[in-house]
Design an enzyme around this catalytic site. Structure first.
Site, mmCIF file in Angstrom:
data_model
loop_
_atom_site.group_PDB
_atom_site.id
_atom_site.type_symbol
_atom_site.label_atom_id
_atom_site.label_comp_id
_atom_site.label_asym_id
_atom_site.label_seq_id
_atom_site.Cartn_x
_atom_site.Cartn_y
_atom_site.Cartn_z
ATOM 1 N N GLY A 13 32.216 39.453 42.140
ATOM 2 C CA GLY A 13 31.006 38.677 41.875
ATOM 3 C C GLY A 13 31.158 37.231 42.271
ATOM 4 N N GLY A 55 38.226 23.683 54.948
ATOM 5 C CA GLY A 55 39.603 23.937 55.398
ATOM 6 C C GLY A 55 40.281 25.103 54.710
ATOM 7 N N ASN A 91 35.196 38.994 37.336
ATOM 8 C CA ASN A 91 34.110 38.095 36.926
ATOM 9 C C ASN A 91 32.739 38.765 36.933
ATOM 10 O OD1 ASN A 91 32.593 35.335 36.872
ATOM 11 N ND2 ASN A 91 31.923 36.312 38.768
ATOM 12 N N TYR A 156 25.665 43.196 25.439
ATOM 13 C CA TYR A 156 26.479 42.208 26.170
ATOM 14 C C TYR A 156 27.676 41.769 25.330
ATOM 15 C CZ TYR A 156 27.451 37.891 28.825
ATOM 16 O OH TYR A 156 28.045 36.890 29.558
ATOM 17 N N ALA A 158 29.141 43.381 22.905
ATOM 18 C CA ALA A 158 30.100 44.489 22.793
ATOM 19 C C ALA A 158 30.936 44.590 24.067
ATOM 20 C CB ALA A 158 29.353 45.795 22.547
ATOM 21 N N LYS A 160 31.643 42.210 26.231
ATOM 22 C CA LYS A 160 32.545 41.068 26.413
ATOM 23 C C LYS A 160 33.678 41.078 25.389
ATOM 24 C CE LYS A 160 30.707 39.386 30.065
ATOM 25 N NZ LYS A 160 31.491 39.331 31.303
HETATM 26 P P1 NAP Z 1 25.438 35.318 37.974
HETATM 27 O O1 NAP Z 1 25.143 33.949 38.495
HETATM 28 O O2 NAP Z 1 24.323 36.194 37.537
HETATM 29 O O3 NAP Z 1 26.377 36.077 39.033
HETATM 30 C C1 NAP Z 1 26.795 37.374 38.765
HETATM 31 C C2 NAP Z 1 27.738 37.846 39.848
HETATM 32 O O4 NAP Z 1 28.120 39.195 39.550
HETATM 33 C C3 NAP Z 1 27.077 37.857 41.199
HETATM 34 O O5 NAP Z 1 28.039 37.526 42.188
HETATM 35 C C4 NAP Z 1 26.657 39.319 41.356
HETATM 36 O O6 NAP Z 1 26.577 39.763 42.708
HETATM 37 C C5 NAP Z 1 27.788 40.026 40.648
HETATM 38 N N1 NAP Z 1 27.405 41.363 40.186
HETATM 39 C C6 NAP Z 1 26.388 41.695 39.355
HETATM 40 N N2 NAP Z 1 26.335 43.035 39.201
HETATM 41 C C7 NAP Z 1 27.345 43.549 39.941
HETATM 42 C C8 NAP Z 1 27.820 44.858 40.209
HETATM 43 N N3 NAP Z 1 27.224 45.934 39.682
HETATM 44 N N4 NAP Z 1 28.870 45.005 41.031
HETATM 45 C C9 NAP Z 1 29.480 43.936 41.590
HETATM 46 N N5 NAP Z 1 29.077 42.672 41.388
HETATM 47 C C10 NAP Z 1 28.023 42.475 40.583
HETATM 48 O O7 NAP Z 1 26.382 35.248 36.695
HETATM 49 P P2 NAP Z 1 27.315 34.096 36.086
HETATM 50 O O8 NAP Z 1 26.509 33.367 35.077
HETATM 51 O O9 NAP Z 1 27.995 33.351 37.156
HETATM 52 O O10 NAP Z 1 28.334 35.014 35.278
HETATM 53 C C11 NAP Z 1 29.588 35.400 35.814
HETATM 54 C C12 NAP Z 1 30.407 36.004 34.681
HETATM 55 O O11 NAP Z 1 30.520 35.025 33.639
HETATM 56 C C13 NAP Z 1 29.746 37.223 34.049
HETATM 57 O O12 NAP Z 1 30.723 38.161 33.711
HETATM 58 C C14 NAP Z 1 29.097 36.650 32.798
HETATM 59 O O13 NAP Z 1 28.962 37.615 31.796
HETATM 60 C C15 NAP Z 1 30.097 35.578 32.422
HETATM 61 N N6 NAP Z 1 29.558 34.502 31.587
HETATM 62 C C16 NAP Z 1 28.486 33.760 31.969
HETATM 63 C C17 NAP Z 1 28.023 32.749 31.131
HETATM 64 C C18 NAP Z 1 26.859 31.883 31.478
HETATM 65 O O14 NAP Z 1 26.405 31.108 30.614
HETATM 66 N N7 NAP Z 1 26.332 31.935 32.685
HETATM 67 C C19 NAP Z 1 28.656 32.523 29.911
HETATM 68 C C20 NAP Z 1 29.751 33.297 29.564
HETATM 69 C C21 NAP Z 1 30.194 34.279 30.404
HETATM 70 P P3 NAP Z 1 25.194 39.546 43.570
HETATM 71 O O15 NAP Z 1 25.106 38.066 43.780
HETATM 72 O O16 NAP Z 1 25.400 40.286 44.829
HETATM 73 O O17 NAP Z 1 24.090 40.044 42.721
#
Ligand code: NAP
Length: 248
Positions: A13, A55, A91, A156, A158, A160
């Site tokens: 991701g 780079g 991720n 979600y 559960a 995480k």
């Molecule tokens: P995001 O901007 O929605 O990006 C999600 C990424 O995961 C994208 O690269 C997406 O690919 C990929 N993805 C989604 N479904 C997938 C699948 N079935 N197979 C492979 N790749 C997949 O999310 P983010 O906010 O950066 O979150 C990244 C991680 O951090 C997640 O695990 C999330 O739970 C965790 N997190 C986020 C937050 C927050 O506040 N944002 C807080 C705590 C934890 P595409 O671009 O091709 O769709």
């Protein structure tokens, strides 16, 4: 410090958000980064171009982490072609929010398939070359929600929380092979995942953050780069909170 020159890292991701910032941070530290995207091919190309312009080296591969056979195939191919795999950042993640009494089984299944089964299948595949090399770093991107819960995010939360148990179990299981396994638990990060939340929800979340703001994706990526480094050799089974003081 935190030099990753000659290391190979794989980030799931990596096309957007925290994953993208992680690709950029690891590449800045000198790693060759292979990252996956599921549908965002254009964004993935832009990430590769951005890394190269600064780079570094990176390459993108399409992967739906729900397809565990494909995940295993990709990771084995990368390790074979590049001769090593030093770092896995699991991720890729999704959130399917809603009140639990109204939540359909399909939404729970999809959340677990991406966030838990997908991450664990990648870890299993990455462990093979890491065990052989007797070195490795696995980092799961969990969430503060997995530690403290959040109304409307039962599936979600559960998923995480499951990653935290998995990180601790794997840390114990592979310590003898010199593979460390850790989790990070970001708080409220400014990415696509959170950008479309209704304003009252955002305000309530920000009200619970002592630092009074969201994190940038880069502020999550930097501690991940530390966990990926040689300097973090004695950190394993840890949960690194990056939440602006929301949960201490
Ligand atoms: P995001 O901007 O929605 O990006 C999600 C990424 O995961 C994208 O690269 C997406 O690919 C990929 N993805 C989604 N479904 C997938 C699948 N079935 N197979 C492979 N790749 C997949 O999310 P983010 O906010 O950066 O979150 C990244 C991680 O951090 C997640 O695990 C999330 O739970 C965790 N997190 C986020 C937050 C927050 O506040 N944002 C807080 C705590 C934890 P595409 O671009 O091709 O769709």
């Amino acid at each position: 410090m935190f030099d990753l020159t000659s290391k190979v890292a794989l980030v799931t991701g990596g096309s957007r958000g925290i994953g993208r910032a992680t690709v950029e941070a690891l590449a800045e530290q000198g790693a060759h980064v292979v990252f996956t995207y599921s549908v965002a091919a254009g964004e993935a190309e832009a990430v590769v171009a951005g890394v190269r312009a600064r780079g570094g080296t990176a390459e993108a591969a399409q992967l739906d982490v729900r397809d565990t056979t494909a995940s295993e195939g990709l990771i084995a191919e990368v390790a074979k072609r590049l001769g090593r795999l030093d770092v896995l950042v699991a991720n890729a993640g999704i959130a399917r929010d809603g009140l639990w009494v109204q939540m359909k089984d399909e939404a729970l299944d999809e959340t677990l398939a991406v966030n838990v089964r997908g991450a664990l299948a990648c870890a299993r595949a990455a462990l093979r070359p890491m065990m052989k090399a007797r070195r490795g770093r696995i980092i799961f991107v969990s969430s503060v929600v997995g530690e403290m819960g959040n109304a409307g995010q039962t599936a979600y939360a559960a998923s995480k929380a499951a990653l935290l148990g998995a990180a601790k179990a794997l840390a114990r299981e592979y310590a003898k092979r010199n593979v460390t396994v850790n989790a990070v638990t970001p708080g409220f990060v400014d990415t696509d995942m959170t950008r479309d939340l209704p304003q009252p929800v955002k305000d309530a979340m920000l009200g619970a953050v002592p630092l009074g703001r969201t994190a940038t994706a880069r502020e999550i990526a930097a501690p991940i780069a530390f966990l990926a480094s040689d300097e973090a050799a004695y950190v394993t089974g840890a949960v690194l909170r990056i939440n602006g003081g929301m949960l201490t």
